[in-house]
Design a protein around this motif. Structure first.
Motif, mmCIF file in Angstrom:
data_model
loop_
_atom_site.group_PDB
_atom_site.id
_atom_site.type_symbol
_atom_site.label_atom_id
_atom_site.label_comp_id
_atom_site.label_asym_id
_atom_site.label_seq_id
_atom_site.Cartn_x
_atom_site.Cartn_y
_atom_site.Cartn_z
ATOM 1 N N ILE A 160 3.887 5.570 -5.712
ATOM 2 C CA ILE A 160 3.764 5.671 -7.172
ATOM 3 C C ILE A 160 2.914 6.889 -7.532
ATOM 4 O O ILE A 160 3.273 7.695 -8.398
ATOM 5 C CB ILE A 160 3.136 4.388 -7.767
ATOM 6 N N MET A 161 1.776 7.020 -6.832
ATOM 7 C CA MET A 161 0.897 8.167 -7.107
ATOM 8 C C MET A 161 1.621 9.480 -6.819
ATOM 9 O O MET A 161 1.565 10.418 -7.612
ATOM 10 C CB MET A 161 -0.371 8.099 -6.229
ATOM 11 N N LEU B 75 -0.884 -7.992 -7.393
ATOM 12 C CA LEU B 75 -1.037 -6.548 -7.410
ATOM 13 C C LEU B 75 -2.328 -6.084 -6.755
ATOM 14 O O LEU B 75 -2.566 -4.887 -6.650
ATOM 15 C CB LEU B 75 -0.969 -6.032 -8.853
ATOM 16 N N ALA C 95 8.161 2.060 -10.247
ATOM 17 C CA ALA C 95 7.587 1.291 -11.364
ATOM 18 C C ALA C 95 8.396 0.014 -11.574
ATOM 19 O O ALA C 95 7.850 -1.059 -11.810
ATOM 20 C CB ALA C 95 7.566 2.128 -12.633
ATOM 21 N N ILE D 222 6.061 -8.841 -10.624
ATOM 22 C CA ILE D 222 5.218 -9.705 -11.461
ATOM 23 C C ILE D 222 6.036 -10.606 -12.375
ATOM 24 O O ILE D 222 5.487 -11.388 -13.142
ATOM 25 C CB ILE D 222 4.223 -8.868 -12.307
ATOM 26 N N LYS D 223 7.344 -10.506 -12.261
ATOM 27 C CA LYS D 223 8.252 -11.305 -13.084
ATOM 28 C C LYS D 223 7.947 -12.796 -12.963
ATOM 29 O O LYS D 223 7.832 -13.325 -11.853
ATOM 30 C CB LYS D 223 9.671 -11.009 -12.590
ATOM 31 N N TYR E 116 2.189 1.759 -3.559
ATOM 32 C CA TYR E 116 1.196 2.375 -4.439
ATOM 33 C C TYR E 116 1.053 3.878 -4.158
ATOM 34 O O TYR E 116 0.962 4.684 -5.073
ATOM 35 C CB TYR E 116 -0.154 1.685 -4.292
ATOM 36 N N SER E 117 1.048 4.232 -2.865
ATOM 37 C CA SER E 117 0.955 5.658 -2.529
ATOM 38 C C SER E 117 2.162 6.411 -3.075
ATOM 39 O O SER E 117 2.045 7.532 -3.563
ATOM 40 C CB SER E 117 0.894 5.842 -1.006
ATOM 41 N N VAL F 219 7.417 -2.635 -9.012
ATOM 42 C CA VAL F 219 6.183 -3.363 -9.347
ATOM 43 C C VAL F 219 6.465 -4.337 -10.497
ATOM 44 O O VAL F 219 6.023 -5.485 -10.478
ATOM 45 C CB VAL F 219 5.046 -2.386 -9.722
ATOM 46 N N ALA F 220 7.214 -3.874 -11.488
ATOM 47 C CA ALA F 220 7.545 -4.734 -12.626
ATOM 48 C C ALA F 220 8.275 -5.990 -12.150
ATOM 49 O O ALA F 220 8.009 -7.087 -12.630
ATOM 50 C CB ALA F 220 8.397 -3.966 -13.639
ATOM 51 N N GLN G 247 9.848 7.812 -9.770
ATOM 52 C CA GLN G 247 8.858 7.169 -10.630
ATOM 53 C C GLN G 247 9.427 5.882 -11.207
ATOM 54 O O GLN G 247 8.804 4.831 -11.214
ATOM 55 C CB GLN G 247 8.468 8.095 -11.799
ATOM 56 N N SER G 248 10.640 6.021 -11.691
ATOM 57 C CA SER G 248 11.307 4.904 -12.316
ATOM 58 C C SER G 248 11.553 3.783 -11.302
ATOM 59 O O SER G 248 11.315 2.607 -11.578
ATOM 60 C CB SER G 248 12.617 5.427 -12.894
ATOM 61 N N SER H 298 0.842 -1.205 0.000
ATOM 62 C CA SER H 298 0.000 0.000 0.000
ATOM 63 C C SER H 298 0.874 1.252 0.000
ATOM 64 O O SER H 298 0.545 2.258 -0.631
ATOM 65 C CB SER H 298 -0.931 -0.013 1.201
ATOM 66 N N VAL H 299 1.998 1.171 0.704
ATOM 67 C CA VAL H 299 2.921 2.312 0.719
ATOM 68 C C VAL H 299 3.514 2.499 -0.677
ATOM 69 O O VAL H 299 3.645 3.626 -1.180
ATOM 70 C CB VAL H 299 4.062 2.085 1.736
ATOM 71 N N HIS I 279 4.304 10.315 -9.277
ATOM 72 C CA HIS I 279 3.667 10.710 -10.531
ATOM 73 C C HIS I 279 3.161 12.148 -10.434
ATOM 74 O O HIS I 279 3.457 12.988 -11.285
ATOM 75 C CB HIS I 279 2.517 9.747 -10.815
#
Lengths: 174, 392
Positions: A114-115, A149, A130, A137-138, A111-112, A133-134, A126-127, A108-109, A118
């Motif tokens: 990321i927002m 996610l 992101a 899901i590998k 995601y916050s 997260v990428a 940002q990089s 949750s942190v 952004h």
């Protein structure tokens, strides 16, 4: 601490600015660190955020902002060197270590962050988030990615569509 | 200041996962095309994002397919030979193993050949039994070495076999191109295998202004929904599969077909067609846009000279003095690299030349006892697919 008219961190005390989170917590940081945000940079160049004014950030809560600023403070010196061509390998390794640890956080942190990254347009952050997260899901299947996610459970139609797509495209990418 | 546990706002997850910009940021950073495909299948929004042309261009640029090795084919060779490359690329080890052994696993394939190779797939042809018909088989799951024999084509279709080609998309298995020409009249029929069923994809004919003279086999190319065929005349024949238009594309001035391997078309991203032209010591690379998108710098319909290489300067040190450029035996998408045949006397070699860096490497020695045409089919890691969006 007296703030000079224009501080770049080299002539005595650095110029400070105040950022105000959505829940009204005030954060005082060096202008150089806050300026990693493209959104804030213009305001700060115009002399905003100093003294008692502060720059309100209605979309960022205090916990997230404190985390964002932790990143900015750490990265500000390297950014001030213009991408730091003369940074030593040790400096770079230290930043890398910091980054790895920095994103080792609750989802949750993340995601916050990321927002916030952004909205504040902090490119490096940002990089970094992101990429995190990428990496999460590998090697996972579409369904596992949804679960990882925190997507809501798929409707039967969505599930059927995913299965059909997997048949069509999935085989080449086992 | 780090105190407030309550201050994280409610599900930022929803905001992030539903924001096209942020989804794009995430998808562009996944480790591999494989993960991209799986992530794209998560939901429609993600699929749309991953299908976006500009996104895929950037993704391809940051995750370029890597050369795993190549197949050498020649009429005199009992079966294609696989030569591994970039062996430091450990992630491609299973691909290399498969490619090296795949044909040995199918001893019933008589006199096999390679028709096409792209995106980790290889299209083989072989004779079924001692005097059986020519059949096709596709290696489509290279990591597992899964070879699928394709159903035979219905005999009602014409029998003027010209080429078998792998598709741009993943939903199609392969295309089969038949060509017939008399004088200025050219007739092309393309059949397609989808979901195990052959059907006619397009029939196209046209009276060209000059006869093609000859249409060269083995270098026919499918790129961006168009089939390109090299002719002995000063043009390339193009068939648009969607519109069944057949037309001639004039070659740049001074570019002509002289013998096999002097004029080789090459696939480019974004509707760009490349050609390699070998003449004397000089290797030239031309490109041309094949559509009318106006958001690109290149104007459709104009050839642009992208590169000129003196082969002696870049590769001469690898071969004996006096060696000459014989032909271009294979090319990499987007004119990234070429395989050149060079040599003198009994010593002919295949040289790998990376155009961007001018790095050259001797990768294969020809059997001196024959002088048949050889061809090289690059075998690459899998790139991101073209999603067929119209069905969603």
């Amino acid at each position: 601490m007296a703030a000079p008219e224009s501080g770049d961190g080299n002539n005595g005390a650095a110029r400070m600015v105040t950022l105000i989170s959505s829940d009204n917590t005030r954060f005082e940081v060096e202008a150089a660190a806050a300026s990693l945000s493209q959104t804030l940079q213009l305001t700060i160049l115009d002399g905003g955020g100093g003294g008692g004014d502060g720059i309100p950030l209605p979309n960022v809560d205090s916990a997230t902002l404190s985390k964002v600023l932790e990143y900015c403070i750490k990265h500000a010196p390297a950014a001030a060197n213009g991408g730091a061509p003369n940074a030593t390998a040790v400096d770079r390794a230290e930043l890398e270590r910091f980054d790895n640890e920095f994103v080792n956080i609750d989802q949750s942190v993340l995601y916050s962050l990321i927002m916030a990254a952004h909205n504040l347009e902090i490119e490096g952050l940002q990089s970094l988030v992101a990429k995190k997260v990428a990496d999460m899901i590998k090697g996972k299947s579409p369904m596992e990615i949804r679960r990882t996610l925190g997507f809501p459970d798929p409707t039967p139609e969505e599930q059927a569509e995913m299965n059909a797509h997997m048949l069509e495209y999935g085989w080449a990418y086992e | 200041m780090m105190s407030a546990e309550t201050s994280y706002s409610p599900p930022a997850s929803i905001k992030v996962l539903g924001n096209d910009d942020l989804v794009g940021e995430i998808l562009s950073r996944v480790d591999s095309p494989t993960t991209l495909v799986r992530a794209a299948l998560v939901c429609r929004r993600w699929l749309r994002r991953a299908s976006d042309g500009a996104f895929l261009r950037r993704f391809r640029a940051s995750h370029p397919p890597r050369l795993v090795g190549f197949f050498v084919t020649g009429d005199w060779m009992p079966r294609p030979e696989f030569v591994p490359m970039n062996t430091d690329l450990t992630s491609a080890a299973s691909l290399r193993r498969t490619a090296g052994s795949v044909l040995h696993a199918f001893p019933e394939f008589s006199s096999p050949g390679v028709c096409d190779s792209r995106d980790g797939r290889v299209l083989f042809e072989f004779t079924d039994g001692a005097r059986g018909p020519r059949r096709l088989a596709v290696l489509r799951d290279p990591a597992a070495g899964a070879m699928a024999k394709l159903p035979p084509r219905p005999s009602a279709l014409t029998d003027r076999y010209h080429a078998a080609l792998l598709p741009d998309d993943n939903a199609t298995t392969c295309y089969h191109v038949d060509v017939h020409h008399v004088g200025r009249n050219v007739f092309v029929e393309v059949t397609v295998l989808r979901s195990g069923v052959w059907s006619v994809c397009c029939s196209a004919k046209a009276d060209l202004t000059t006869p093609p003279g000859g249409i060269i086999p083995k270098v026919t190319l499918l790129a961006g929904g168009k089939v390109y065929m090299v002719t002995v005349a000063a043009y390339i024949i193009c068939v648009d599969l969607a519109t069944a238009n057949l037309f001639a594309i004039d070659l740049p001035e001074g570019v002509t077909y002289e013998h096999f391997g002097t004029l080789v078309p090459c696939r480019g991203d974004d509707s760009v067609l490349y050609i390699f032209h070998a003449k004397g010591d000089k290797l030239s690379v031309w490109l041309r846009r094949m559509d009318n998108d106006n958001d690109q710098q290149l104007v459709a319909g104009e050839w642009v000279l992208r590169d000129t290489v003196s082969v002696k300067e870049t590769c001469g040190h690898l071969v004996e003095p006096g060696s000459e450029l014989a032909s271009v035996v294979g090319v990499g998408d987007n004119a990234e690299f070429a395989f050149l045949e060079m040599g003198v006397g009994d010593n002919y070699f295949v040289i790998y030349l990376h155009l961007g860096t001018r790095k050259a490497e001797k990768v294969y020695k020809r059997d001196p006892d024959n002088d048949e045409i050889i061809q090289v089919h690059p075998f690459m890691t899998v790139g991101p697919p073209v999603f067929r969006l119209e069905q969603f």
